[in-house]
Design a protein around this motif. Structure first.
Motif, PDB file in Angstrom:
ATOM      1  N   ARG A 189      -1.050   5.713 -18.949  1.00 26.42           N
ATOM      2  CA  ARG A 189      -0.740   4.673 -17.982  1.00 26.42           C
ATOM      3  C   ARG A 189      -0.021   5.276 -16.783  1.00 26.42           C
ATOM      4  O   ARG A 189       0.972   5.969 -16.955  1.00 26.42           O
ATOM      5  N   PRO A 190      -0.472   4.995 -15.578  1.00 27.12           N
ATOM      6  CA  PRO A 190       0.270   5.437 -14.397  1.00 27.12           C
ATOM      7  C   PRO A 190       1.551   4.636 -14.227  1.00 27.12           C
ATOM      8  O   PRO A 190       1.718   3.561 -14.800  1.00 27.12           O
ATOM      9  N   CYS A 191       2.439   5.140 -13.391  1.00 25.64           N
ATOM     10  CA  CYS A 191       3.735   4.488 -13.197  1.00 25.64           C
ATOM     11  C   CYS A 191       3.574   3.097 -12.597  1.00 25.64           C
ATOM     12  O   CYS A 191       4.379   2.212 -12.850  1.00 25.64           O
ATOM     13  N   CYS A 192       2.533   2.904 -11.766  1.00 28.74           N
ATOM     14  CA  CYS A 192       2.401   1.637 -11.073  1.00 28.74           C
ATOM     15  C   CYS A 192       1.998   0.506 -12.011  1.00 28.74           C
ATOM     16  O   CYS A 192       2.019  -0.654 -11.634  1.00 28.74           O
ATOM     17  N   TYR A 193       1.612   0.832 -13.258  1.00 30.32           N
ATOM     18  CA  TYR A 193       1.247  -0.212 -14.209  1.00 30.32           C
ATOM     19  C   TYR A 193       2.516  -0.780 -14.822  1.00 30.32           C
ATOM     20  O   TYR A 193       3.288  -0.071 -15.462  1.00 30.32           O
ATOM     21  N   SER A 194       2.747  -2.051 -14.614  1.00 25.40           N
ATOM     22  CA  SER A 194       3.983  -2.674 -15.072  1.00 25.40           C
ATOM     23  C   SER A 194       3.999  -2.796 -16.580  1.00 25.40           C
ATOM     24  O   SER A 194       3.005  -3.132 -17.206  1.00 25.40           O
ATOM     25  N   VAL A 282      -3.645  -4.639  -1.753  1.00 25.36           N
ATOM     26  CA  VAL A 282      -2.743  -4.252  -2.833  1.00 25.36           C
ATOM     27  C   VAL A 282      -3.266  -4.742  -4.182  1.00 25.36           C
ATOM     28  O   VAL A 282      -3.329  -3.992  -5.161  1.00 25.36           O
ATOM     29  N   ASP A 283      -3.651  -6.039  -4.247  1.00 22.58           N
ATOM     30  CA  ASP A 283      -4.124  -6.583  -5.528  1.00 22.58           C
ATOM     31  C   ASP A 283      -5.453  -5.966  -5.955  1.00 22.58           C
ATOM     32  O   ASP A 283      -5.695  -5.779  -7.154  1.00 22.58           O
ATOM     33  N   ALA A 284      -6.304  -5.648  -4.988  1.00 24.12           N
ATOM     34  CA  ALA A 284      -7.581  -5.009  -5.329  1.00 24.12           C
ATOM     35  C   ALA A 284      -7.349  -3.626  -5.921  1.00 24.12           C
ATOM     36  O   ALA A 284      -7.970  -3.246  -6.926  1.00 24.12           O
ATOM     37  N   THR A 285      -6.426  -2.858  -5.324  1.00 23.93           N
ATOM     38  CA  THR A 285      -6.145  -1.512  -5.833  1.00 23.93           C
ATOM     39  C   THR A 285      -5.467  -1.572  -7.197  1.00 23.93           C
ATOM     40  O   THR A 285      -5.782  -0.782  -8.100  1.00 23.93           O
ATOM     41  N   GLN A 322      -0.949   2.765  -1.586  1.00 21.62           N
ATOM     42  CA  GLN A 322      -0.972   4.211  -1.828  1.00 21.62           C
ATOM     43  C   GLN A 322      -0.462   4.538  -3.227  1.00 21.62           C
ATOM     44  O   GLN A 322      -1.003   5.400  -3.917  1.00 21.62           O
ATOM     45  N   GLY A 323       0.597   3.828  -3.640  1.00 20.91           N
ATOM     46  CA  GLY A 323       1.105   4.047  -4.993  1.00 20.91           C
ATOM     47  C   GLY A 323       0.087   3.698  -6.054  1.00 20.91           C
ATOM     48  O   GLY A 323      -0.097   4.426  -7.030  1.00 20.91           O
ATOM     49  N   HIS A 324      -0.618   2.580  -5.849  1.00 18.35           N
ATOM     50  CA  HIS A 324      -1.655   2.187  -6.798  1.00 18.35           C
ATOM     51  C   HIS A 324      -2.829   3.157  -6.772  1.00 18.35           C
ATOM     52  O   HIS A 324      -3.419   3.465  -7.818  1.00 18.35           O
ATOM     53  N   ALA A 325      -3.191   3.644  -5.582  1.00 18.22           N
ATOM     54  CA  ALA A 325      -4.311   4.585  -5.478  1.00 18.22           C
ATOM     55  C   ALA A 325      -4.007   5.875  -6.234  1.00 18.22           C
ATOM     56  O   ALA A 325      -4.862   6.418  -6.942  1.00 18.22           O
ATOM     57  N   ALA A 326      -2.754   6.368  -6.097  1.00 19.83           N
ATOM     58  CA  ALA A 326      -2.357   7.570  -6.839  1.00 19.83           C
ATOM     59  C   ALA A 326      -2.408   7.304  -8.338  1.00 19.83           C
ATOM     60  O   ALA A 326      -2.860   8.146  -9.129  1.00 19.83           O
ATOM     61  N   GLY A 327      -1.951   6.112  -8.750  1.00 17.84           N
ATOM     62  CA  GLY A 327      -1.990   5.764 -10.167  1.00 17.84           C
ATOM     63  C   GLY A 327      -3.402   5.660 -10.699  1.00 17.84           C
ATOM     64  O   GLY A 327      -3.697   6.084 -11.821  1.00 17.84           O
ATOM     65  N   ASP A 365       2.884   9.764  -9.907  1.00 16.40           N
ATOM     66  CA  ASP A 365       1.475   9.626 -10.288  1.00 16.40           C
ATOM     67  C   ASP A 365       0.611  10.687  -9.624  1.00 16.40           C
ATOM     68  O   ASP A 365      -0.362  11.166 -10.215  1.00 16.40           O
ATOM     69  N   SER A 366       0.953  11.080  -8.399  1.00 19.72           N
ATOM     70  CA  SER A 366       0.203  12.143  -7.729  1.00 19.72           C
ATOM     71  C   SER A 366       0.374  13.468  -8.455  1.00 19.72           C
ATOM     72  O   SER A 366      -0.587  14.235  -8.622  1.00 19.72           O
ATOM     73  N   ALA A 367       1.598  13.744  -8.903  1.00 16.53           N
ATOM     74  CA  ALA A 367       1.859  14.990  -9.633  1.00 16.53           C
ATOM     75  C   ALA A 367       1.073  15.021 -10.942  1.00 16.53           C
ATOM     76  O   ALA A 367       0.470  16.048 -11.300  1.00 16.53           O
TER      77      ALA A 367
END
Length: 526
Positions: A189-194, A282-285, A322-327, A365-367
Motif C-alpha cells: 500500500r502506498p502512503c497516500c492510501y488511507s 485528485v479523486d480520479a488519481t 502528485q502524491g497520489h500519482a507517486a503512490g 512513495d517516490s522512493a
C-alpha cells in the motif's frame, strides 16, 4: 641479395599470391567455443555468467530482459545474475580472425537476437515454467494504442493544505531491511492510501478469489455501467460525483476492485486524471491508487495506458494529485511485469525529481517506487545514465530520506555502471560518514542499509579496498562487527575477511618478488 631489390620483389610477390589464394578459399569455420550458444554466431564481446558458461553479452541481456533461461542438457541451471568479461576468449577470437583473414565479428543487433530468443521460448498459452517478460517495444506499443496525446490547457496551482482524513501521514518508523528484500509494511500500500477507516481495508491479496474478475462473456456490472456513463459525461458535476463515488467504493469495498477495473472504466477514467478541476483530478488519481491495490488489476492498469497520465501528473499536477500519482506508480511497480514498462515510459526522472517534493507522502512513495523499479537491471542502468547517483548520495549525506534512498543505492550498486559512478562520486566516504553518525544515534536501519551498500560495492571491485582505507572505514567496520545487528555483523565480517585476504595475497606477491630479486643478485655475483 645484392642490393638491386630483385629478390625482395619476388618475396613480396609470393606473399601477395598466398594472400590472394587464401582469400579465394575464404576463412575457415570458427571453432565451436567461439560461437554463442544463444545467437549461433561468433562472439564479439564474450562474457562468463554466474553459472560458469560463456555467451555473447547482448544475448545474456536479451535473455534477462525477457526473463528466459535457456535449458541445458547437463550441469547446474543457468544463472545470469552477474557477468564477467571473458578477456582470454575475446583475445583468442581476435587472434584467430587476424591469422585467418576473417572479419572480426561486430556486436550483434539486439532486435535480431531477441527474435532468435523468442523462438526458443516455449509457449502454449501460458509459459511452461517461469514468467516470460514482454519487451519494452511491445509494452510501449500496447500502451501507445491506449494513450492519445494530452494537450494541457490549465494553469496548475498548488493546494495549500490536504484534507487530513484522506491521507495517512506516512510511516514514521524506519525500515530495518536490506537490499533485495521488500521493505516496510507499505510493500502493498502506498502512503497516500488511507488506513483510518474500516478494518476491511486491510485486505489480503493472496487470498483473493480469482473468479471475482469478470470474464468477457459475463453480464455487465450495473454499477460499473453507471460509473462509466457518469465519467464520460460532459457535465463536470457528474464527473465529480462519479470519481468521488469510485474513490469511495474502491476504498471501502476491496472485493469490488477487480470487477470495477475494466477496460471501459479505465478508458473513461484516464482523461479525468488531467482534468482542470482539482476535485476531479485528485479523486480520479486516488481511484487509480485504490484499484491498483488489487493484485490482478496492476497489469490491466498499465496496459490500459494509465502510466503516461500518472507521469504527467508527477510533472505538473496539483500537489495532492502528485502524491497520489507517486503512490499509484509505487503500487504498480510491485508487479514484476510492470517494472520494465514503467521505466520505459519515462517514470524514472519524474520520480527522482519527486524525491525533493515538499510533501513527505510524495517523497516516501517516490522512493519506494524507485526501489522496486531498480530491482530490474535495465532500470538501474537507465537511472545511472540520468546521473541520479550524485543526487541520491547528496540526499543521504543531508539526511533526507536517508534510509530509503540507501535502498535505491544498494540496487544501483548491483550493476557495473552504478558501482563505478558511486566510487567516482565519493560514495564510500559518504557511506562511512553516515555509518559513524548512525552508530552515534543508534539508527539500526541506516547502519544495515549502509553496510549492505558497502558490501555490494565490494564485490569484484579492486578500487574498493584502497578507497575504504582512505575513508578510514576499516575501524568503522570493526565497530559494526562488534555492536551492529546480526545482518550488519555478518556483512562487516565478510568485508573485513576479504580485506585481510587481499592484504595477505599482496604480501605474498611482495615476498615472492623480494626472493626473486635476491636470487638474481646471488646469480649475478656468482
Amino acid at each position: 641479395m645484392g642490393g638491386n631489390g630483385k629478390h625482395r620483389w619476388i618475396i613480396s610477390f609470393s606473399r601477395a599470391s598466398s594472400l590472394s589464394l587464401r582469400s579465394k578459399k575464404g576463412p575457415r569455420e570458427p571453432p565451436k567455443e567461439f560461437i554463442c550458444p544463444i545467437s549461433g554466431s561468433m562472439m564479439s564481446d564474450p562474457v562468463i555468467v554466474s553459472s560458469g558458461q560463456t555467451y555473447e553479452r547482448v544475448s545474456v541481456q536479451v535473455c534477462k530482459d525477457l526473463g528466459f533461461c535457456p535449458p541445458l542438457e547437463t550441469g547446474p541451471p543457468l544463472d545470469f545474475t552477474a557477468v564477467i568479461p571473458n578477456l582470454a576468449l575475446k583475445s583468442a577470437i581476435s587472434s584467430w580472425c587476424e591469422s585467418t583473414g576473417a572479419v572480426h565479428p561486430p556486436p550483434p543487433d539486439y532486435m535480431s537476437v531477441e527474435k532468435l530468443v523468442r523462438r526458443k521460448i516455449p509457449y502454449d498459452g501460458e509459459a511452461s515454467s517461469g514468467t516470460i517478460r514482454v519487451s519494452e517495444r511491445e509494452l510501449l506499443k500496447c500502451v501507445a494504442e491506449n494513450y492519445p496525446p494530452v494537450i494541457r490547457t490549465q494553469a496548475v496551482s498548488e493546494l495549500a493544505q490536504r484534507v487530513g482524513d484522506r491521507f495517512c501521514s506516512g510511516s514514521s518508523s524506519e525500515e530495518s531491511v536490506i537490499v533485495a528484500e521488500t521493505p516496510l509494511s507499505l510493500k502493498k500500500r502506498p502512503c497516500c492510501y488511507s488506513s483510518s477507516s474500516s478494518s476491511s481495508e486491510f485486505f489480503d491479496f493472496e487470498t483473493l478469489n480469482p473468479t471475482q474478475t469478470l470474464s468477457p462473456n459475463a453480464e455487465p456490472n450495473p454499477e460499473e455501467e453507471e460509473l462509466v456513463l457518469k465519467l464520460r459525461s460532459r457535465d463536470v458535476f457528474e464527473q465529480e460525483k462519479a470519481v468521488s463515488s469510485l474513490r469511495n467504493i474502491s476504498k471501502t469495498r476491496p472485493a469490488s476492485r477487480a470487477a470495477l477495473c475494466t477496460s471501459r472504466l479505465l478508458s473513461a477514467l484516464k482523461p479525468l486524471l488531467v482534468s482542470r478541476y482539482i476535485s476531479v483530478q485528485v479523486d480520479a488519481t486516488a481511484s487509480v491508487v485504490n484499484l491498483s491495490l488489487e493484485a490482478s488489476n496492476k497489469t490491466k492498469i498499465v496496459r490500459a495506458g494509465t502510466v503516461p497520465y500518472l507521469i504527467d501528473l508527477l510533472k505538473g499536477g496539483f500537489s495532492e494529485s502528485q502524491g497520489h500519482a507517486a503512490g499509484a506508480l509505487f503500487s504498480l511497480a510491485l508487479e514484476d511485469e510492470n517494472k520494465m514498462a514503467i521505466g520505459a515510459l519515462g517514470a524514472l526522472q519524474p520520480l527522482l525529481h519527486a524525491l525533493r517534493s515538499e510533501s513527505q507522502q510524495t517523497q516516501q512513495d517516490s522512493a519506494l517506487a524507485l526501489y522496486h523499479l531498480t530491482l530490474m537491471n535495465i532500470n538501474r542502468v537507465k537511472l545511472v545514465m540520468l546521473n541520479a547517483i550524485p543526487t541520491l548520495l547528496e540526499m543521504v549525506r543531508s539526511g533526507n530520506l536517508a534510509s530509503r534512498v540507501l535502498l535505491i543505492l544498494c540496487n544501483l550498486a548491483a550493476c557495473a555502471e552504478g558501482r563505478t559512478m558511486m566510487l567516482d562520486s565519493h560514495g564510500i566516504e559518504i557511506l562511512i560518514e553516515l555509518l559513524r553518525e548512525g552508530e552515534g544515534k543508534g539508527l539500526k536501519s541506516t547502519i544495515e542499509n549502509c553496510i549492505s551498500a558497502l558490501f555490494t560495492l565490494s564485490q569484484g571491485n579492486f578500487r574498493f579496498r584502497s578507497l575504504l582505507k582512505e575513508a578510514n572505514g576499516v575501524e568503522v567496520l570493526k565497530d559494526v562487527k562488534k555492536q551492529g545487528s546480526q545482518r550488519a555483523k555478518d556483512k562487516a565480517k565478510r568485508m573485513l575477511e576479504m580485506m585481510s585476504e587481499r592484504e595477505d595475497r599482496l604480501r605474498g606477491r611482495s615476498l615472492e618478488w623480494d626472493l626473486f630479486l635476491e636470487s638474481e643478485e646471488l646469480r649475478q655475483s656468482q
